[in-house]
Design an enzyme around this catalytic site. Structure first.
Site, PDB file in Angstrom:
ATOM      1  N   LYS A 267      38.526  39.193  30.214  1.00 18.83           N
ATOM      2  CA  LYS A 267      38.902  40.098  31.746  1.00 18.83           C
ATOM      3  C   LYS A 267      40.472  40.502  31.500  1.00 18.83           C
ATOM      4  O   LYS A 267      41.227  40.077  31.261  1.00 18.83           O
ATOM      5  CB  LYS A 267      38.826  38.703  32.749  1.00 18.83           C
ATOM      6  CG  LYS A 267      39.128  39.053  33.843  1.00 18.83           C
ATOM      7  CD  LYS A 267      38.757  38.520  35.100  1.00 18.83           C
ATOM      8  CE  LYS A 267      39.158  38.258  36.411  1.00 18.83           C
ATOM      9  NZ  LYS A 267      39.327  37.024  36.963  1.00 18.83           N
ATOM     10  N   ASP A 272      45.684  40.500  40.429  1.00 15.71           N
ATOM     11  CA  ASP A 272      44.944  40.112  41.716  1.00 15.71           C
ATOM     12  C   ASP A 272      45.149  39.820  41.926  1.00 15.71           C
ATOM     13  O   ASP A 272      45.418  38.562  42.783  1.00 15.71           O
ATOM     14  CB  ASP A 272      43.734  38.932  40.583  1.00 15.71           C
ATOM     15  CG  ASP A 272      42.274  38.715  41.380  1.00 15.71           C
ATOM     16  OD1 ASP A 272      42.261  39.181  42.377  1.00 15.71           O
ATOM     17  OD2 ASP A 272      41.839  37.508  41.020  1.00 15.71           O
ATOM     18  N   LYS A 279      44.218  37.665  48.670  1.00 12.98           N
ATOM     19  CA  LYS A 279      45.071  35.834  48.263  1.00 12.98           C
ATOM     20  C   LYS A 279      46.412  35.803  49.198  1.00 12.98           C
ATOM     21  O   LYS A 279      46.466  36.640  50.073  1.00 12.98           O
ATOM     22  CB  LYS A 279      45.190  36.234  47.141  1.00 12.98           C
ATOM     23  CG  LYS A 279      44.467  36.103  45.937  1.00 12.98           C
ATOM     24  CD  LYS A 279      44.611  36.005  44.228  1.00 12.98           C
ATOM     25  CE  LYS A 279      43.597  36.019  43.141  1.00 12.98           C
ATOM     26  NZ  LYS A 279      42.694  34.661  43.917  1.00 12.98           N
ATOM     27  N   ASP A 290      46.248  37.336  34.907  1.00 14.22           N
ATOM     28  CA  ASP A 290      44.411  37.686  35.162  1.00 14.22           C
ATOM     29  C   ASP A 290      43.613  38.643  34.232  1.00 14.22           C
ATOM     30  O   ASP A 290      42.780  38.392  34.484  1.00 14.22           O
ATOM     31  CB  ASP A 290      44.244  38.031  36.819  1.00 14.22           C
ATOM     32  CG  ASP A 290      43.023  37.538  37.239  1.00 14.22           C
ATOM     33  OD1 ASP A 290      42.709  36.672  36.273  1.00 14.22           O
ATOM     34  OD2 ASP A 290      41.743  37.921  38.114  1.00 14.22           O
ATOM     35  N   ASP A 349      37.944  39.620  45.960  1.00 17.64           N
ATOM     36  CA  ASP A 349      38.110  38.518  45.295  1.00 17.64           C
ATOM     37  C   ASP A 349      37.553  37.901  44.108  1.00 17.64           C
ATOM     38  O   ASP A 349      37.943  37.070  42.644  1.00 17.64           O
ATOM     39  CB  ASP A 349      38.753  37.179  46.181  1.00 17.64           C
ATOM     40  CG  ASP A 349      40.295  36.443  45.429  1.00 17.64           C
ATOM     41  OD1 ASP A 349      40.703  37.304  44.250  1.00 17.64           O
ATOM     42  OD2 ASP A 349      40.933  35.378  45.620  1.00 17.64           O
ATOM     43  N   GLU A 351      36.274  39.534  41.793  1.00 19.77           N
ATOM     44  CA  GLU A 351      36.293  40.704  41.192  1.00 19.77           C
ATOM     45  C   GLU A 351      35.924  40.296  39.613  1.00 19.77           C
ATOM     46  O   GLU A 351      35.662  41.380  39.018  1.00 19.77           O
ATOM     47  CB  GLU A 351      37.286  41.400  41.546  1.00 19.77           C
ATOM     48  CG  GLU A 351      38.729  41.443  40.552  1.00 19.77           C
ATOM     49  CD  GLU A 351      39.667  39.604  40.565  1.00 19.77           C
ATOM     50  OE1 GLU A 351      38.921  39.437  41.536  1.00 19.77           O
ATOM     51  OE2 GLU A 351      39.825  39.085  39.648  1.00 19.77           O
ATOM     52  N   ARG A 353      33.871  38.634  37.492  1.00 21.94           N
ATOM     53  CA  ARG A 353      33.173  38.515  37.245  1.00 21.94           C
ATOM     54  C   ARG A 353      31.595  40.699  37.271  1.00 21.94           C
ATOM     55  O   ARG A 353      30.790  40.495  36.716  1.00 21.94           O
ATOM     56  CB  ARG A 353      31.496  37.643  38.037  1.00 21.94           C
ATOM     57  CG  ARG A 353      31.406  37.924  39.425  1.00 21.94           C
ATOM     58  CD  ARG A 353      31.377  36.598  40.349  1.00 21.94           C
ATOM     59  NE  ARG A 353      32.095  36.048  40.817  1.00 21.94           N
ATOM     60  CZ  ARG A 353      32.478  34.919  41.125  1.00 21.94           C
ATOM     61  NH1 ARG A 353      31.314  34.338  41.612  1.00 21.94           N
ATOM     62  NH2 ARG A 353      33.051  33.980  41.814  1.00 21.94           N
TER      63      ARG A 353
HETATM   64  N1  BES Z   1      41.547  35.753  38.757  1.00 18.25           N
HETATM   65  C1  BES Z   1      40.718  34.610  40.043  1.00 18.25           C
HETATM   66  C2  BES Z   1      40.487  33.236  39.556  1.00 18.25           C
HETATM   67  C3  BES Z   1      41.783  32.394  39.184  1.00 18.25           C
HETATM   68  C4  BES Z   1      42.215  31.812  40.505  1.00 18.25           C
HETATM   69  C5  BES Z   1      42.694  31.869  37.674  1.00 18.25           C
HETATM   70  C6  BES Z   1      42.943  30.655  40.637  1.00 18.25           C
HETATM   71  C7  BES Z   1      44.055  30.785  37.880  1.00 18.25           C
HETATM   72  C8  BES Z   1      43.997  30.607  39.326  1.00 18.25           C
HETATM   73  C9  BES Z   1      39.211  35.092  40.706  1.00 18.25           C
HETATM   74  O1  BES Z   1      39.923  36.490  40.103  1.00 18.25           O
HETATM   75  C10 BES Z   1      39.072  34.352  41.954  1.00 18.25           C
HETATM   76  O2  BES Z   1      39.919  34.760  42.696  1.00 18.25           O
HETATM   77  N2  BES Z   1      38.515  33.700  41.649  1.00 18.25           N
HETATM   78  C11 BES Z   1      37.992  33.017  43.003  1.00 18.25           C
HETATM   79  C12 BES Z   1      36.687  32.839  43.556  1.00 18.25           C
HETATM   80  C13 BES Z   1      35.763  32.610  44.748  1.00 18.25           C
HETATM   81  C14 BES Z   1      36.290  33.706  45.625  1.00 18.25           C
HETATM   82  C15 BES Z   1      34.411  32.465  44.831  1.00 18.25           C
HETATM   83  C16 BES Z   1      38.693  32.176  43.618  1.00 18.25           C
HETATM   84  O3  BES Z   1      38.106  30.911  42.113  1.00 18.25           O
HETATM   85  O4  BES Z   1      38.766  31.372  44.468  1.00 18.25           O
HETATM   86 ZN    ZN Z   2      40.631  37.532  38.848  1.00 17.56          ZN
HETATM   87 MN    MN Z   3      40.540  37.077  41.815  1.00 22.79          MN
END
Ligand code: BES
Ligand code: ZN
Ligand code: MN
Length: 497
Positions: A267, A272, A279, A290, A349, A351, A353
C-alpha cells in the site's frame, strides 16, 4: 558500516573495541575467560566491583586493559545463562550497539555471536547480530541542517568466532543479513520522508534507481493506463489529489523462468488525510507513514536483489494521495473495480483497500505462486494487536503457517486473525456489490474480507502493519517492519534458507 566474520583470538585481536559477554552472577563466556586470563584477572576484578548488572544489554566500558591487543573492552550483560534465548541475545546486541555509538572506536570485534542461543543456529545468530547493530546505527538526519549528535566513528564490525574455521553458512548468513539491513534502511528512510518529498512520483523514481542499480525490470503505469485498464477503485482514491498516481511493477528474476514468482503488493498512500471523510488533526502527520507497505516491499526487493537470491519476486505498488477537494470521491459514490465488481464508498478514509483491490486483481496476470499484500490498513488492527504483532490474514493455511514461522525466525512477528465468511455480511451494500467499510466491530477483519473478494484465484495473505510499521511519540519513526519477515519468507519458501 562494514561487517565481516573472522576466526580470531580475543587476546590478539587488534581492534578499537573488544566486545565480550558476561552472564548474570559474573559467569564469563569462553572468549571472556580467555581475555581475562591474558589480562591477569582485570575483567573479573572490574566485575567484582559490581559495575555491571549482567542484565541482558547492560554494558561496562574498560580502557587500557593490560595483556590485550584491543584499545578498549566493552563487557556486555547476557542475563542468566539458563535464560539465554532470543530476547536476551537481541537485548545484548542492542545494548552493545548503543554503547558503541557513544565511544570513539573506529572498529569493533564482537564475541557475542559465538554464544549458543537456545534452539537457534549459528547462522541465526549472525543474522540477528548484523540486523540489531545496523538498526541501532540507522540515522535519519538528511532534513536537519545541523547534525546533532555527530555521526558515530564506528565504521567496521567484526563478528568473531574464536574457534574453528568460519563456516560457509555463517558467511552466507552475513551476506543475507547485510543485504536485509540495507533493504530495511531504504524502507525506513522512505517511511520517514515527509509527503511533500515522498510523493507517488518519488516512489516511482526510487524504483527506477533500484531497477538501474540491480538490473531489475520496471514498468510504471500512470493515470491513463489505469483508465484504460478500468482501475476504478484506485482512480477513485487519487481524484482529490494534484499528485499523479502510479502503479509500480518491479521484477527481480533470480531463478529459472519456469519458477512462478512471489508477488508482494505494498500500500503506497503517500499521505492519508481521509479524503472527504476527513481525519481529525491529532497526529495526522503520522499518515505520511501510510506508504510503509510500499516502502517495505521495495526494501525487500533491494535486499533480495542485493544478495542475489535465486528467487523470482515481483513488487507491485499502487501509490497515490488520499486528499479532499473539489474533484474528490464522496461518501455514497459507487465505482467499478478492475475485477468488474462494484463498490459503494461509504467512507473515503477506507482508501487502502480500494487501491489494493485493483492491484490484487492486476497481480493475477503474473500467474503468481503466492501473493502477499502489506498495508497500514486499519486502526482497528492497532487496537487488536498493539505495536507488537503484525496482523496476518490468509486464504490458505499452509501459507499462513509459513509466514508465521518466517516471522518468528526474523523476530518480526505476526498473529493470525480469522477470515471467516461470517464476517462478510458486514460489507453488504444496498446500492453496489459491496460497501468499502463493515462498521466498527472487527474492523481489521472486515478490511481483510473486502480484499479476499479480489483474491479468489490466488494463494494470498494480507499483512496489516498499522501497529508495527512506525513508532509514535519521542521515538517517532519508521521501523522497516516487515522487511525482515518478507525476506526470510521468500528465502525459506524457495528453500534457499
Ligand atoms: N491508514 C489508515 C489506517 C491507520 C490508522 C493506520 C491509524 C495506522 C493508524 C486507513 O486508511 C484508515 O483510515 N482506515 C480507517 C478505516 C475505517 C474508515 C473503516 C480506520 O482504521 O479508521
Ligand atoms: Zn490509509
Ligand atoms: Mn484512510
Amino acid at each position: 558500516m562494514e561487517f565481516s566474520i573472522k576466526s580470531v583470538s580475543p587476546v590478539l585481536a587488534r581492534t578499537g573495541c573488544l566486545v565480550l559477554g558476561v552472564h548474570t552472577g559474573g559467569e564469563l563466556t569462553r572468549a571472556t575467560r580467555l581475555a581475562d586470563r591474558a589480562a591477569r584477572g582485570a575483567l573479573h576484578e572490574a566485575l567484582a566491583q559490581g559495575d555491571l548488572s549482567g542484565k541482558a544489554g547492560s554494558t561496562l566500558l574498560l580502557r587500557r586493559v593490560p595483556g590485550l591487543a584491543a584499545e578498549r573492552v566493552l563487557l556486555v550483560g547476557l542475563g542468566e545463562r539458563k535464560d539465554f534465548a532470543e530476547p536476551a541475545y537481541r537485548d545484548a546486541m542492542r545494548g552493545a550497539a548503543n554503547a558503541l555509538k557513544e565511544i570513539g572506536a573506529k572498529d569493533a570485534t564482537l564475541y557475542l555471536a559465538e554464544e549458543k542461543v537456545a534452539h537457534r543456529s549459528a547462522a541465526w545468530g549472525v543474522r540477528h547480530a548484523v540486523l540489531a547493530v545496523s538498526d541501532a546505527f540507522y540515522r535519519f538526519d538528511q532534513l536537519k541542517t545541523q547534525k546533532k549528535p555527530p555521526a558515530p566513528a564506528l565504521g567496521a564490525v567484526t563478528l568473531a568466532v574464536s574457534a574453528g574455521p568460519v563456516t560457509q553458512q555463517a558467511q552466507g548468513a552475513l551476506k543475507e543479513a547485510v543485504a536485509t539491513a540495507e533493504g530495511a534502511a531504504l524502507a525506513r528512510t522512505l517511511g520517514n520522508l515527509p509527503s511533500n518529498i515522498c510523493t507517488p512520483s518519488y516512489l516511482a523514481e526510487e524504483a527506477k534507481k533500484l531497477a538501474r542499480h540491480y538490473k531489475l525490470k520496471l514498468e510504471v503505469l500512470g493515470r491513463r493506463d489505469m483508465v484504460k485498464l478500468g482501475m476504478g477503485a484506485l482512480l477513485s482514491v487519487t481524484k482529490g489529489s494534484h499528485q499523479p498516481p502510479k502503479l509500480i511493477v518491479l521484477r527481480y528474476a533470480g531463478a529459472a523462468k519456469s519458477k512462478k514468482p512471489v508477488v508482494l503488493v505494498g500500500k503506497g498512500i503517500t499521505f492519508d488525510t481521509g479524503g472527504i471523510s476527513l481525519k481529525s488533526a491529532g497526529e495526522m502527520d503520522e499518515m505520511k507513514f501510510d506508504m510503509s507497505g510500499a516502502a517495505s516491499v521495495l526494501g525487500a526487493m533491494r535486499a533480495l536483489a542485493g544478495m542475489k537470491a535465486s528467487v523470482n519476486v515481483i513488487a507491485l505498488v499502487p501509490t497515490c494521495e488520499n486528499m479532499p477537494g473539489g474533484g474528490a470521491s464522496k461518501p455514497g459514490d459507487v465505482v467499478t473495480t478492475l475485477s468488474g465488481q462494484t463498490v459503494e464508498i461509504l467512507n473515503t478514509d477506507a482508501e487502502g483497500r480500494l487501491i489494493l483491490c485493483d492491484a490484487l486483481t492486476y497481480a493475477e496476470r503474473f500467474e503468481p505462486e503466492v501473493v502477499i499484500d502489506v498495508a497500514t490498513l486499519t486502526g482497528a488492527c492497532v487496537v487488536a494487536l498493539g505495536h507488537v504483532a503484525t496482523g496476518l490474514f490468509a486464504n490458505d493455511q499452509r501459507l499462513a503457517d509459513e509466514i508465521r514461522e518466517a516471522g518468528d525466525d526474523a523476530w518480526d512477528r505476526v498473529w493470525q486473525m480469522p477470515l471467516w465468511d461470517d464476517y462478510q455480511e458486514q460489507l453488504r451494500s444496498n446500492f453496489a456489490d459491496m460497501a468499502n467499510i463493515g462498521g466498527r466491530p472487527a474492523g481489521s477483519v472486515t478490511a481483510a474480507c473486502f480484499l479476499s473478494r479480489f483474491t479468489k484465484k490466488l494463494r494470498w495473505a494480507h499483512l496489516d502493519i498499522a501497529g508495527t510499521a512506525w513508532k509514535s511519540g519521542r521515538e517517532k519513526g519508521s521501523t522497516a517492519r516487515p522487511v525482515p519477515l518478507l525476506v526470510r519468507f521468500v528465502l525459506r519458501h524457495a528453500h534457499v534458507k
